[in-house]
Each structure stands twice: as C-alpha cells, then as structure tokens.
Design a protein around this motif. Structure first.
Motif, PDB file in Angstrom:
ATOM      1  N   GLN A 168       2.692  75.600 -43.526  1.00  0.00           N
ATOM      2  CA  GLN A 168       3.509  76.258 -42.518  1.00  0.00           C
ATOM      3  C   GLN A 168       4.692  76.916 -43.206  1.00  0.00           C
ATOM      4  OE1 GLN A 168       4.006  72.521 -40.178  1.00  0.00           O
ATOM      5  NE2 GLN A 168       3.399  73.792 -38.447  1.00  0.00           N
ATOM      6  N   ALA A 169       5.276  77.890 -42.521  1.00  0.00           N
ATOM      7  CA  ALA A 169       6.441  78.579 -43.074  1.00  0.00           C
ATOM      8  C   ALA A 169       7.269  79.156 -41.941  1.00  0.00           C
ATOM      9  CB  ALA A 169       5.998  79.688 -44.031  1.00  0.00           C
ATOM     10  N   GLY A 170       8.558  79.340 -42.218  1.00  0.00           N
ATOM     11  CA  GLY A 170       9.437  79.942 -41.227  1.00  0.00           C
ATOM     12  C   GLY A 170      10.892  79.763 -41.581  1.00  0.00           C
ATOM     13  N   PRO A 171      11.781  80.241 -40.728  1.00  0.00           N
ATOM     14  CA  PRO A 171      13.213  80.195 -41.004  1.00  0.00           C
ATOM     15  C   PRO A 171      13.785  78.781 -40.916  1.00  0.00           C
ATOM     16  CG  PRO A 171      12.814  81.102 -38.823  1.00  0.00           C
ATOM     17  CD  PRO A 171      11.478  80.953 -39.471  1.00  0.00           C
ATOM     18  N   PHE A 172      14.760  78.501 -41.792  1.00  0.00           N
ATOM     19  CA  PHE A 172      15.486  77.232 -41.733  1.00  0.00           C
ATOM     20  C   PHE A 172      16.974  77.512 -41.932  1.00  0.00           C
ATOM     21  CE2 PHE A 172      16.051  77.525 -46.241  1.00  0.00           C
ATOM     22  CZ  PHE A 172      17.167  76.730 -46.504  1.00  0.00           C
ATOM     23  N   THR A 173      17.801  76.574 -41.503  1.00  0.00           N
ATOM     24  CA  THR A 173      19.231  76.615 -41.807  1.00  0.00           C
ATOM     25  C   THR A 173      19.762  75.191 -41.825  1.00  0.00           C
ATOM     26  OG1 THR A 173      21.423  77.414 -41.147  1.00  0.00           O
ATOM     27  CG2 THR A 173      19.845  77.008 -39.384  1.00  0.00           C
ATOM     28  N   CYS A 174      20.733  74.940 -42.695  1.00  0.00           N
ATOM     29  CA  CYS A 174      21.372  73.627 -42.779  1.00  0.00           C
ATOM     30  C   CYS A 174      22.870  73.808 -42.989  1.00  0.00           C
ATOM     31  CB  CYS A 174      20.816  72.801 -43.939  1.00  0.00           C
ATOM     32  SG  CYS A 174      19.073  72.382 -43.817  1.00  0.00           S
ATOM     33  N   SER A 175      23.611  72.827 -42.521  1.00  0.00           N
ATOM     34  CA  SER A 175      25.065  72.795 -42.702  1.00  0.00           C
ATOM     35  C   SER A 175      25.468  71.369 -43.057  1.00  0.00           C
ATOM     36  CB  SER A 175      25.762  73.266 -41.424  1.00  0.00           C
ATOM     37  OG  SER A 175      27.164  73.275 -41.584  1.00  0.00           O
ATOM     38  N   PRO A 176      25.265  70.979 -44.299  1.00  0.00           N
ATOM     39  CA  PRO A 176      25.466  69.576 -44.662  1.00  0.00           C
ATOM     40  C   PRO A 176      26.898  69.063 -44.509  1.00  0.00           C
ATOM     41  CG  PRO A 176      24.150  70.712 -46.316  1.00  0.00           C
ATOM     42  CD  PRO A 176      24.690  71.762 -45.401  1.00  0.00           C
ATOM     43  N   THR A 177      27.898  69.953 -44.617  1.00  0.00           N
ATOM     44  CA  THR A 177      29.270  69.455 -44.716  1.00  0.00           C
ATOM     45  C   THR A 177      30.215  69.907 -43.622  1.00  0.00           C
ATOM     46  OG1 THR A 177      29.916  71.294 -46.181  1.00  0.00           O
ATOM     47  CG2 THR A 177      29.072  69.292 -47.232  1.00  0.00           C
ATOM     48  N   ARG A 178      29.782  70.745 -42.680  1.00  0.00           N
ATOM     49  CA  ARG A 178      30.742  71.199 -41.673  1.00  0.00           C
ATOM     50  C   ARG A 178      30.064  71.512 -40.343  1.00  0.00           C
ATOM     51  NH1 ARG A 178      31.569  77.211 -40.198  1.00  0.00           N
ATOM     52  NH2 ARG A 178      30.401  78.385 -41.769  1.00  0.00           N
ATOM     53  N   GLU A 179      30.868  71.447 -39.308  1.00  0.00           N
ATOM     54  CA  GLU A 179      30.447  71.853 -37.970  1.00  0.00           C
ATOM     55  C   GLU A 179      30.684  73.356 -37.797  1.00  0.00           C
ATOM     56  OE1 GLU A 179      29.092  69.893 -35.809  1.00  0.00           O
ATOM     57  OE2 GLU A 179      29.768  67.836 -36.226  1.00  0.00           O
ATOM     58  N   GLY A 180      29.937  73.964 -36.879  1.00  0.00           N
ATOM     59  CA  GLY A 180      30.279  75.300 -36.418  1.00  0.00           C
ATOM     60  C   GLY A 180      29.593  76.466 -37.086  1.00  0.00           C
ATOM     61  N   LEU A 181      28.709  76.208 -38.051  1.00  0.00           N
ATOM     62  CA  LEU A 181      27.955  77.319 -38.633  1.00  0.00           C
ATOM     63  C   LEU A 181      26.952  77.843 -37.606  1.00  0.00           C
ATOM     64  CD1 LEU A 181      27.027  79.091 -41.056  1.00  0.00           C
ATOM     65  CD2 LEU A 181      25.406  77.253 -41.606  1.00  0.00           C
ATOM     66  N   GLU A 182      26.924  79.151 -37.404  1.00  0.00           N
ATOM     67  CA  GLU A 182      25.875  79.790 -36.613  1.00  0.00           C
ATOM     68  C   GLU A 182      25.222  80.855 -37.473  1.00  0.00           C
ATOM     69  OE1 GLU A 182      25.513  81.195 -32.139  1.00  0.00           O
ATOM     70  OE2 GLU A 182      26.516  82.748 -33.317  1.00  0.00           O
ATOM     71  N   VAL A 183      23.907  80.764 -37.629  1.00  0.00           N
ATOM     72  CA  VAL A 183      23.160  81.717 -38.446  1.00  0.00           C
ATOM     73  C   VAL A 183      22.361  82.628 -37.526  1.00  0.00           C
ATOM     74  CG1 VAL A 183      21.373  81.986 -40.199  1.00  0.00           C
ATOM     75  CG2 VAL A 183      23.033  80.127 -40.394  1.00  0.00           C
ATOM     76  N   ILE A 184      22.425  83.920 -37.801  1.00  0.00           N
ATOM     77  CA  ILE A 184      21.696  84.909 -37.015  1.00  0.00           C
ATOM     78  C   ILE A 184      20.486  85.389 -37.813  1.00  0.00           C
ATOM     79  CG2 ILE A 184      21.806  87.154 -35.868  1.00  0.00           C
ATOM     80  CD1 ILE A 184      24.802  86.692 -35.507  1.00  0.00           C
ATOM     81  N   PHE A 185      19.301  85.013 -37.345  1.00  0.00           N
ATOM     82  CA  PHE A 185      18.057  85.479 -37.946  1.00  0.00           C
ATOM     83  C   PHE A 185      17.639  86.775 -37.256  1.00  0.00           C
ATOM     84  CE2 PHE A 185      18.015  80.949 -38.870  1.00  0.00           C
ATOM     85  CZ  PHE A 185      17.647  80.934 -40.205  1.00  0.00           C
ATOM     86  N   THR A 186      17.265  87.759 -38.044  1.00  0.00           N
ATOM     87  CA  THR A 186      16.973  89.085 -37.505  1.00  0.00           C
ATOM     88  C   THR A 186      15.489  89.437 -37.501  1.00  0.00           C
ATOM     89  OG1 THR A 186      17.329  90.063 -39.699  1.00  0.00           O
ATOM     90  CG2 THR A 186      19.230  89.957 -38.214  1.00  0.00           C
ATOM     91  N   ARG A 187      14.676  88.738 -38.309  1.00  0.00           N
ATOM     92  CA  ARG A 187      13.278  89.154 -38.448  1.00  0.00           C
ATOM     93  C   ARG A 187      12.465  88.031 -39.065  1.00  0.00           C
ATOM     94  NH1 ARG A 187      10.303  92.013 -42.495  1.00  0.00           N
ATOM     95  NH2 ARG A 187      12.094  91.683 -43.852  1.00  0.00           N
ATOM     96  N   TRP A 188      11.227  87.910 -38.592  1.00  0.00           N
ATOM     97  CA  TRP A 188      10.249  86.964 -39.159  1.00  0.00           C
ATOM     98  C   TRP A 188       8.926  87.697 -39.125  1.00  0.00           C
ATOM     99  CZ3 TRP A 188       8.897  81.719 -36.312  1.00  0.00           C
ATOM    100  CH2 TRP A 188       8.038  80.975 -37.097  1.00  0.00           C
TER     101      TRP A 188
END
Length: 204
Positions: A168-188
């Motif tokens: 399987q494959a696809g987008p991922f995001t992690c924020s190990p050390t802080r709150e409030g990260l928002e990542v905007i994915f534009t294309r898959w």
C-alpha cells in the motif's frame, strides 16, 4: 499504462492507517492535523518503536508509480514532516518526504525492515514550496525521487523493497514534538513507472 497516463486517487478512496487528530477535504485539497507524539520508527539508535503516525493508504500495484504532493508553508518546528508512506506490513515500510531538522527543510527517508535507518539532505531553497514525492519499484528495489514546483526531479534514495504483492502507499504526516501542525496535501496520483534510474520521469 503509458508514460503520459495519470490517474488521480481520490482522498476518500484511501483508508487511514492510524487516523489523524483531524482531517477535512476542501476545494480538492486534503488538510490533515496529526496528533502530537505519533511517528514511524523502529529501534535503531533511540531504542523506541513507533508505528502510529497517520497515513492514508490505498493498494499499490508494483507496475505503477505513486506520487504525493503537499505544501511546505506550515512547516516551522523540529520534526514537522509529511510525504509518502510505502507500506508492506508492520515493521516493513518506508516513509519519505520533507522533515524539518535544525531549522531547515530536509529530504528525509526512513527505510524499515525490523530496524529503521534515516537519511537526510538539506533543501533550504525549497522552503514554502509545493513538494512532490514519487516512488517506483524496479526489480527488488524502490526508486524514490522528489521535486518542488521550482526545482527539477532529484533521486534521493534507491532502497530495498522486495515485496511483489500486498503493498500500500499514500500520504502521511507526523508531528512528534508539537501541537498544531496542519499539512495541506494537493495531489495523490498513480502514473507510469520509471523506465530507467538515470532518466527523470515527466512532470505533469
């Protein structure tokens, strides 16, 4: 699949491996807020094991390439990260993307088969841009490439990935050390696989 053919993967067609704190679709974009403290890592150097980061996955045919694009404008803190997860199963996966380290966006790849390794390449000139990660299987390996809107493809890793099925494959995001990260994915997208290690794929 011809070299020019591309197929958009709809966000709703993916299944979450570990749901994020929140996500929403808006004007064709996927906006994801990862929960603080979650990540992907196995044992090496640090001793800890994480496999609880959010990733939106779909089945990946090894005869195709997969691409994921996202914006870097929100990346400001240590270990803010997003990109592409290639997943065979627990303890057998690769995450690749942009990760903030020492105040600089870095092309980062973690290859895991029971234990993880980590490679970094600084790309300060990519700050604030839209970035695309691409993976294409060739024989028993995966070729990982990246580009930004303003910079051409570069090959960042050739890694062992000897799994002919059940990937399987696809987008991922992690924020190990802080709150409030928002990542905007534009294309898959799913597109034609690489034909040669030394020939860059086309840009849409």
């Amino acid at each position: 699949m011809t070299q020019q053919s591309r197929r958009l993967v709809e966000w709703k067609s993916g299944v979450w491996l570990n749901p994020p704190q929140s996500f929403r679709e808006e004007d064709g974009l996927l906006k994801v807020v990862p929960e603080k403290g979650r990540d992907f890592w196995k044992k090496t150097l640090y001793g800890f094991e994480f496999e609880d980061g959010p990733a939106l996955l779909a089945n990946w045919d090894p005869n195709t390439a997969v691409e994921v694009s996202f914006q870097l404008s929100s990346f400001t803190e240590l270990y803010d990260q997003a990109g592409l997860l290639l997943y065979h199963g627990p303890g057998q996966w690769i995450k690749t993307g942009i990760e903030m380290n020492d105040g600089i966006p870095q092309l980062a790849t973690v290859v895991t088969d029971g234990y993880s390794d980590w490679s970094l390449t600084a790309v300060p000139e990519w700050a604030g841009e839209e970035v695309t990660l691409r993976a294409s299987i060739m024989k028993d390996a995966v070729i990982i490439r990246a580009r930004s809107k303003q910079h051409a493809w570069r090959t960042i890793r050739v890694a062992r990935f000897p799994y002919p099925t059940s990937n399987q494959a696809g987008p991922f995001t992690c924020s190990p050390t802080r709150e409030g990260l928002e990542v905007i994915f534009t294309r898959w997208e799913i597109t034609a696989p690489d034909q040669d290690l030394h020939i860059n794929p086309p840009v849409e």
